[in-house]
Write a protein that holds these residues in place. Sequence first.
Motif, mmCIF file in Angstrom:
data_model
loop_
_atom_site.group_PDB
_atom_site.id
_atom_site.type_symbol
_atom_site.label_atom_id
_atom_site.label_comp_id
_atom_site.label_asym_id
_atom_site.label_seq_id
_atom_site.Cartn_x
_atom_site.Cartn_y
_atom_site.Cartn_z
ATOM 1 N N LEU A 1 13.599 13.487 81.905
ATOM 2 C CA LEU A 1 13.319 14.460 82.964
ATOM 3 C C LEU A 1 12.334 13.888 83.977
ATOM 4 C CD1 LEU A 1 13.911 17.161 84.182
ATOM 5 C CD2 LEU A 1 12.220 18.183 82.656
ATOM 6 N N LEU B 1 14.392 11.693 86.120
ATOM 7 C CA LEU B 1 15.317 12.507 86.910
ATOM 8 C C LEU B 1 14.626 13.102 88.142
ATOM 9 C CD1 LEU B 1 18.244 13.720 86.842
ATOM 10 C CD2 LEU B 1 17.252 15.676 85.669
ATOM 11 N N LEU B 2 13.422 13.618 87.969
ATOM 12 C CA LEU B 2 12.775 14.345 89.061
ATOM 13 C C LEU B 2 11.730 13.540 89.835
ATOM 14 C CD1 LEU B 2 12.309 17.880 87.479
ATOM 15 C CD2 LEU B 2 14.141 17.060 88.965
ATOM 16 N N ASP C 1 20.122 9.888 89.566
ATOM 17 C CA ASP C 1 20.212 10.926 88.532
ATOM 18 C C ASP C 1 21.127 10.538 87.370
ATOM 19 O OD1 ASP C 1 18.552 12.249 90.265
ATOM 20 O OD2 ASP C 1 19.899 13.951 90.621
ATOM 21 N N ILE D 1 19.688 20.583 84.164
ATOM 22 C CA ILE D 1 18.571 20.473 85.105
ATOM 23 C C ILE D 1 18.989 19.649 86.328
ATOM 24 C CG2 ILE D 1 16.208 19.648 85.413
ATOM 25 C CD1 ILE D 1 15.757 20.352 82.404
ATOM 26 N N ALA D 2 19.828 18.648 86.118
ATOM 27 C CA ALA D 2 20.282 17.798 87.235
ATOM 28 C C ALA D 2 21.025 18.604 88.292
ATOM 29 C CB ALA D 2 21.162 16.657 86.726
ATOM 30 N N ALA E 1 18.369 19.695 90.491
ATOM 31 C CA ALA E 1 17.306 18.698 90.687
ATOM 32 C C ALA E 1 16.813 18.648 92.124
ATOM 33 C CB ALA E 1 17.796 17.318 90.243
ATOM 34 N N ASP E 2 17.720 18.720 93.092
ATOM 35 C CA ASP E 2 17.279 18.653 94.481
ATOM 36 C C ASP E 2 16.361 19.821 94.839
ATOM 37 O OD1 ASP E 2 18.594 16.279 94.984
ATOM 38 O OD2 ASP E 2 20.406 17.256 95.728
ATOM 39 N N ARG F 1 13.003 19.149 93.082
ATOM 40 C CA ARG F 1 12.227 18.098 93.746
ATOM 41 C C ARG F 1 11.528 18.630 95.002
ATOM 42 N NH1 ARG F 1 17.051 15.111 93.215
ATOM 43 N NH2 ARG F 1 17.000 13.953 91.256
#
Length: 139
Positions: free
Chosen positions: A87, A90-91, A98, A128-129, A132-133, A136
Amino acid sequence: MGARSKARKRAVDLLFEAQLRSVDPVTLLADRVGSPDVPPVNDYTVTLVEGVQAQLARIDELLAEHSEGWTLARMPAVDLAVLRLGLYELLWATDVPDPVAIDEAVQLAKMLSTDDSPRFVNGLLGRIATIADRLRATL
């Protein structure tokens, strides 16, 4: 296994050990860096451990919020270490796409945990992906 993959595995090992020993992972890492008793610590391992620790509250909040039917306390410690690292990448790791962050976490789960863990890690990080945008944008 590439240098970054090895760095990820070492970071998971450190995060896992710190959790089991109830010590701060950054302190544990500092004890290892430059120690003649252990192999040299890759810079990316340092980045990952420090990053996970710096963002730990938000990482755990997101994992708890998106893990369906699982509390963090119920997750195997190694899976939790893998998920935290995945995670974080990812973030917060802007140079890691990703799909790479998720795939690397799944590979670590395959290597280090139970037969069910890769699917669990993939499902949770995949959920969560999808947002994700949006996440973020609030970091």
